[in-house]
Design a protein around this motif. Sequence first.
Motif, PDB file in Angstrom:
ATOM      1  N   THR A  42       1.008   1.838  -0.335  1.00 32.45           N
ATOM      2  CA  THR A  42       1.269   0.440   0.008  1.00 32.45           C
ATOM      3  C   THR A  42       1.275   0.281   1.526  1.00 32.45           C
ATOM      4  O   THR A  42       1.214   1.265   2.268  1.00 32.45           O
ATOM      5  CB  THR A  42       2.640  -0.012  -0.541  1.00 32.45           C
ATOM      6  OG1 THR A  42       3.670   0.577   0.262  1.00 32.45           O
ATOM      7  CG2 THR A  42       2.828   0.369  -1.993  1.00 32.45           C
ATOM      8  N   THR A 124       5.902   1.372  -6.558  1.00 41.03           N
ATOM      9  CA  THR A 124       4.965   0.853  -5.564  1.00 41.03           C
ATOM     10  C   THR A 124       4.221  -0.384  -6.056  1.00 41.03           C
ATOM     11  O   THR A 124       3.838  -1.230  -5.252  1.00 41.03           O
ATOM     12  CB  THR A 124       3.962   1.940  -5.121  1.00 41.03           C
ATOM     13  OG1 THR A 124       3.307   2.478  -6.270  1.00 41.03           O
ATOM     14  CG2 THR A 124       4.682   3.062  -4.370  1.00 41.03           C
ATOM     15  N   ASP A 128       3.960  -3.835  -3.866  1.00 43.79           N
ATOM     16  CA  ASP A 128       2.720  -4.577  -3.615  1.00 43.79           C
ATOM     17  C   ASP A 128       2.773  -6.010  -4.154  1.00 43.79           C
ATOM     18  O   ASP A 128       2.254  -6.928  -3.538  1.00 43.79           O
ATOM     19  CB  ASP A 128       1.520  -3.857  -4.240  1.00 43.79           C
ATOM     20  CG  ASP A 128       0.942  -2.776  -3.352  1.00 43.79           C
ATOM     21  OD1 ASP A 128       1.226  -2.778  -2.134  1.00 43.79           O
ATOM     22  OD2 ASP A 128       0.203  -1.924  -3.878  1.00 43.79           O
TER      23      ASP A 128
END
Length: 140
Positions: A42, A124, A128
């Motif tokens: 990310t 993650t 995002d």
Amino acid sequence: MSAASDNTRILRDAFARTAAGEGRAFVDILAEDAVWITLGSTAWSKRFEGKAAILRDLLGPLRAQFSQPNRVRAERFIAEGDMVAVEAQGDAVTRDGRPYRNRYCLVCRMRDGLIVELTEYADTALIDRVLGPPVPAVKA
């Protein structure tokens, strides 16, 4: 007491205060030469070296995304020697009203009662989906 139990106690105390909205408690146990590694791919995934960089490039920009403190509550500690793994649950709301409830596994290496290295495992996909890219504070 053993180093593992001393380190667990230090982290348990800091997380209890962080869960109550006192994020400074966690900052206070970061060594000046601490390294924070956020894994993944990310915009937030990076190796942050030194307490000043961690505050400026990670924690400050993260705090700026939230409308309230990110209350991170530890749920489990596993310790051996100078290493402590902490399973935790975060709870925050972004400035645009989206919930940010990430799950973490934070693997901490301790020295003299301070975190000298932290490796962060997190969701993650949630990062995002919910967070914008980190924007470091600009010095005037």
